[in-house]
Design a protein around this motif. Sequence first.
Motif, mmCIF file in Angstrom:
data_model
loop_
_atom_site.group_PDB
_atom_site.id
_atom_site.type_symbol
_atom_site.label_atom_id
_atom_site.label_comp_id
_atom_site.label_asym_id
_atom_site.label_seq_id
_atom_site.Cartn_x
_atom_site.Cartn_y
_atom_site.Cartn_z
ATOM 1 N N HIS A 105 39.470 46.673 45.321
ATOM 2 C CA HIS A 105 38.014 46.812 45.320
ATOM 3 C C HIS A 105 37.331 45.572 44.762
ATOM 4 C CE1 HIS A 105 38.349 51.482 45.366
ATOM 5 N NE2 HIS A 105 38.609 50.927 46.520
ATOM 6 N N MET A 106 36.067 45.415 45.121
ATOM 7 C CA MET A 106 35.244 44.319 44.611
ATOM 8 C C MET A 106 34.083 44.943 43.834
ATOM 9 S SD MET A 106 36.603 41.583 45.905
ATOM 10 C CE MET A 106 35.315 40.391 45.692
ATOM 11 N N GLY A 107 34.094 44.736 42.517
ATOM 12 C CA GLY A 107 33.021 45.319 41.707
ATOM 13 C C GLY A 107 31.983 44.312 41.284
ATOM 14 N N CYS A 108 32.408 43.087 40.977
ATOM 15 C CA CYS A 108 31.462 42.133 40.389
ATOM 16 C C CYS A 108 31.537 40.751 41.016
ATOM 17 C CB CYS A 108 31.728 42.024 38.889
ATOM 18 S SG CYS A 108 33.337 41.278 38.500
ATOM 19 N N THR A 166 34.794 38.046 37.846
ATOM 20 C CA THR A 166 35.899 38.121 36.871
ATOM 21 C C THR A 166 35.638 39.054 35.707
ATOM 22 O OG1 THR A 166 36.154 35.777 37.394
ATOM 23 C CG2 THR A 166 37.645 36.636 35.772
ATOM 24 N N ASN A 167 34.678 39.960 35.863
ATOM 25 C CA ASN A 167 34.373 40.850 34.747
ATOM 26 C C ASN A 167 35.047 42.214 34.835
ATOM 27 O OD1 ASN A 167 32.417 39.625 32.847
ATOM 28 N ND2 ASN A 167 31.308 39.252 34.746
ATOM 29 N N GLY A 189 37.582 43.734 36.899
ATOM 30 C CA GLY A 189 39.002 44.012 37.116
ATOM 31 C C GLY A 189 39.305 44.920 38.289
ATOM 32 N N ALA A 190 38.277 45.363 39.027
ATOM 33 C CA ALA A 190 38.533 46.261 40.161
ATOM 34 C C ALA A 190 39.395 45.590 41.230
ATOM 35 C CB ALA A 190 37.209 46.712 40.782
ATOM 36 N N CYS A 230 39.368 38.055 42.715
ATOM 37 C CA CYS A 230 38.098 37.360 42.978
ATOM 38 C C CYS A 230 38.029 36.050 42.217
ATOM 39 C CB CYS A 230 36.900 38.240 42.615
ATOM 40 S SG CYS A 230 36.609 38.406 40.836
HETATM 41 S S1 FES Z 1 35.558 41.999 41.495
HETATM 42 FE FE1 FES Z 1 35.202 42.282 39.357
HETATM 43 S S2 FES Z 1 36.772 41.092 38.423
HETATM 44 FE FE2 FES Z 1 37.025 40.735 40.532
#
Ligand code: FES
Length: 174
Positions: free
Chosen positions: A52-55, A58-59, A61-62, A75
């Motif tokens: 998954h892509m959350g941010c 690098t915050n 961890g998804a 990412c």
């Molecule tokens: S998408 Fe959040 S750390 Fe990679």
Amino acid sequence: MTIIVSDDETTGEVPLRRIRFTINGQRKIAEVEPRLLLSHLIRRGLGLTGTHMGCDTTNCGACTVLVDGKAVKSCTMLAVQADGHEISTVEGLATASELHPLQEGFKDEHGLQCGFCTPGMMMAAKALLDSNPDPTEEDVRWALSGNLCRCTGYQNIVKSVLWAADKLRSQSAS
Ligand code: FES
Ligand code: FES
């Protein structure tokens, strides 16, 4: 099979680089832009949307995957840096007939609610259990400290990983 993945929506004229890598045990070749993120290669190029892509910063961890057995936020890594390396994603955890003990643990101990963080949590936990089969609660919390969850309060995630550690130890003892 060669996978071509480009982030250039306008011209398509950015020179591509050929990379070879293994993902979940399968060898792949891809032609990628040098600036393409590993997470985009995994999701868009390979269709492995369990990562998954959350941010994208690098915050959260998804997007955590394993690169040569180490937990990496995909990412934060360029696809070209995967050249010659071995990647594992959440899709590689289960076999055709059995869930991985981490997946069982998250199910049994209610380690997820919405599930968005779960693939990244499991991959970070796998890196821990591969190197430390008998972790303390503190070890688990430290290993997951780069992974954010908006739902669970973390208690059940930690219990899930400890459950999986127990099961993996009893499997290797029998
Ligand atoms: S998408 Fe959040 S750390 Fe990679
Ligand atoms: S279960 Fe929803 S973000 Fe973790």
